[in-house]
Design an enzyme around this catalytic site. Structure first.
Site, PDB file in Angstrom:
ATOM      1  N   ASN A  70     -94.832  26.479  -3.488  1.00 49.79           N
ATOM      2  CA  ASN A  70     -94.803  26.233  -2.049  1.00 49.79           C
ATOM      3  C   ASN A  70     -93.813  25.148  -1.646  1.00 49.79           C
ATOM      4  O   ASN A  70     -93.091  25.284  -0.653  1.00 49.79           O
ATOM      5  CB  ASN A  70     -96.213  25.865  -1.566  1.00 49.79           C
ATOM      6  CG  ASN A  70     -96.367  26.046  -0.068  1.00 49.79           C
ATOM      7  OD1 ASN A  70     -95.776  26.944   0.525  1.00 49.79           O
ATOM      8  ND2 ASN A  70     -97.170  25.194   0.554  1.00 49.79           N
TER       9      ASN A  70
ATOM     10  N   ARG B 260     -93.115  41.872 -15.753  1.00 45.51           N
ATOM     11  CA  ARG B 260     -93.560  41.866 -14.361  1.00 45.51           C
ATOM     12  C   ARG B 260     -93.137  40.607 -13.594  1.00 45.51           C
ATOM     13  O   ARG B 260     -93.481  40.444 -12.431  1.00 45.51           O
ATOM     14  CB  ARG B 260     -95.079  42.023 -14.286  1.00 45.51           C
ATOM     15  CG  ARG B 260     -95.891  40.870 -14.839  1.00 45.51           C
ATOM     16  CD  ARG B 260     -97.372  41.065 -14.541  1.00 45.51           C
ATOM     17  NE  ARG B 260     -98.185  39.953 -14.954  1.00 45.51           N
ATOM     18  CZ  ARG B 260     -98.950  39.941 -16.039  1.00 45.51           C
ATOM     19  NH1 ARG B 260     -98.994  41.005 -16.833  1.00 45.51           N
ATOM     20  NH2 ARG B 260     -99.680  38.867 -16.348  1.00 45.51           N
TER      21      ARG B 260
ATOM     22  N   LYS C 142     -94.189  30.235 -14.135  1.00 48.39           N
ATOM     23  CA  LYS C 142     -95.378  29.393 -14.265  1.00 48.39           C
ATOM     24  C   LYS C 142     -96.186  29.712 -15.516  1.00 48.39           C
ATOM     25  O   LYS C 142     -97.317  29.257 -15.656  1.00 48.39           O
ATOM     26  CB  LYS C 142     -96.246  29.554 -13.011  1.00 48.39           C
ATOM     27  CG  LYS C 142     -95.531  29.137 -11.731  1.00 48.39           C
ATOM     28  CD  LYS C 142     -96.409  29.293 -10.510  1.00 48.39           C
ATOM     29  CE  LYS C 142     -95.648  28.913  -9.237  1.00 48.39           C
ATOM     30  NZ  LYS C 142     -96.484  29.004  -8.022  1.00 48.39           N
TER      31      LYS C 142
ATOM     32  N   PRO D 120     -99.030  23.716 -10.378  1.00 45.52           N
ATOM     33  CA  PRO D 120     -97.748  23.265 -10.911  1.00 45.52           C
ATOM     34  C   PRO D 120     -96.669  24.327 -10.713  1.00 45.52           C
ATOM     35  O   PRO D 120     -96.903  25.513 -10.926  1.00 45.52           O
ATOM     36  CB  PRO D 120     -98.049  23.044 -12.398  1.00 45.52           C
ATOM     37  CG  PRO D 120     -99.526  22.840 -12.466  1.00 45.52           C
ATOM     38  CD  PRO D 120    -100.098  23.687 -11.381  1.00 45.52           C
ATOM     39  N   GLU D 121     -95.481  23.890 -10.287  1.00 46.58           N
ATOM     40  CA  GLU D 121     -94.378  24.830 -10.112  1.00 46.58           C
ATOM     41  C   GLU D 121     -93.590  24.928 -11.416  1.00 46.58           C
ATOM     42  O   GLU D 121     -93.865  24.230 -12.396  1.00 46.58           O
ATOM     43  CB  GLU D 121     -93.514  24.391  -8.933  1.00 46.58           C
ATOM     44  CG  GLU D 121     -94.317  24.284  -7.638  1.00 46.58           C
ATOM     45  CD  GLU D 121     -93.463  24.278  -6.380  1.00 46.58           C
ATOM     46  OE1 GLU D 121     -92.344  24.792  -6.402  1.00 46.58           O
ATOM     47  OE2 GLU D 121     -93.949  23.754  -5.354  1.00 46.58           O
TER      48      GLU D 121
ATOM     49  N   ARG E 257    -100.682  30.082   2.087  1.00 45.87           N
ATOM     50  CA  ARG E 257    -100.352  28.674   1.923  1.00 45.87           C
ATOM     51  C   ARG E 257     -99.820  28.120   3.242  1.00 45.87           C
ATOM     52  O   ARG E 257     -99.416  28.860   4.135  1.00 45.87           O
ATOM     53  CB  ARG E 257     -99.290  28.484   0.819  1.00 45.87           C
ATOM     54  CG  ARG E 257     -99.624  29.142  -0.505  1.00 45.87           C
ATOM     55  CD  ARG E 257    -100.786  28.474  -1.212  1.00 45.87           C
ATOM     56  NE  ARG E 257    -100.476  27.108  -1.593  1.00 45.87           N
ATOM     57  CZ  ARG E 257     -99.829  26.793  -2.703  1.00 45.87           C
ATOM     58  NH1 ARG E 257     -99.384  27.737  -3.524  1.00 45.87           N
ATOM     59  NH2 ARG E 257     -99.611  25.525  -3.012  1.00 45.87           N
TER      60      ARG E 257
END
Length: 269
Positions: free
Chosen positions: A163, A121, A52, A2-3, A253
């Site tokens: 992606n 981060r 995410k 999931p984005e 990817r």
């Protein structure tokens, strides 16, 4: 995976359904049983997303950190709670809504210090109102030879982009995914950031769709999959020029692009 648009949508839904309410928490699978006992019958404050990563904030300072990884998901049921599946890691239930979490690689109670360390981060999130694209620009300048297509998938540079969005945004700006970051102007970066914001906000409403419904489609692209909702991701032909879509592995990817609209040298269409 999931984005960021999906994680932000979950955060909004969980806040809407649970904020201010006493929640029954359980772990039918058993792998979150001790933590669920800590949370059970406590008051849910709010949910928040950064890229995410999803965070649930509870009364008494408890924070649950969730990352869905490649296969995790939430299932929401209205009315009476259904019988739980054996795979449910965490169940959140109030009289009118049941939310089941299945398959996450990360579901943990964390102290505030770890929450802050996770945020430190992560790069700026295009869906957050406090996001600063200049921070991502600074990260891009630190590794000038790095392909821009690779950098966009690095959560330390931009948080929440996956992606599909990196592929579609680069296409819309005619940028070849292997172009070094040093060859991206500051104006191009700000325009790319704005496009990521627009596409991801649109995706928060549900299915990912990057194509403007008013944009004409090249006749060669009529055989494309996914009902014409995407320009080049997993497509056979470019929607705009009809050229065959090319593919290159990048960041582990599949990276799709149009060699005509996104030339390796010069500016694309």
């Amino acid at each position: 995976m999931p984005e960021g648009n999906t994680i932000h949508r979950f955060a909004r839904e969980h806040t809407r359904d649970l904020a201010g309410r006493i929640v029954r928490v359980s772990s039918p699978q058993g792998r979150f049983a001790a933590e669920a006992a800590q949370l059970d019958r406590k008051r849910f404050r709010e949910a928040d997303a950064w890229g995410k990563h999803l965070f649930h904030f509870w009364r008494d300072g408890l924070i649950v950190h969730i990352h869905l990884g490649m296969a995790g998901d939430f299932y929401r049921s209205l009315g009476a709670a259904p019988a739980p599946r054996p795979s449910v890691r965490m169940r959140l239930a109030v009289p009118s809504v049941t939310i089941d979490l299945i398959g996450p690689p990360t579901c943990e109670i964390i102290p505030e210090e770890k929450w802050l360390a996770i945020l430190a981060r992560l790069g700026p999130d295009p869906l957050r109102p406090d996001a600063d694209p200049e921070l991502a620009w600074e990260m891009l300048r630190r590794r000038p030879k790095r392909p821009i297509g690779d950098a966009l998938l690095d959560q330390r540079v931009v948080s929440g982009v996956g992606n599909i969005y990196r592929i579609e945004a680069l296409f819309l700006h005619g940028i070849h995914p292997l172009r070094p970051a040093a060859r991206l102007s500051h104006e191009e970066w700000l325009a790319l950031w704005k496009t990521l914001q627009t596409l991801m906000r649109r995706g928060m409403r549900g299915r990912i769709r990057t194509v403007d419904s008013k944009e004409p489609e090249h006749e060669n692209a009529r055989d494309n999959a996914r009902g014409g909702s995407l320009y080049v991701y997993q497509q056979a032909y470019c929607r705009r020029c009809g050229s065959p879509i090319a593919e290159v592995p990048l960041s582990g990817r599949r990276m799709f692009y149009c060699p005509v609209c996104q030339p390796r040298r010069g500016k694309g269409r």
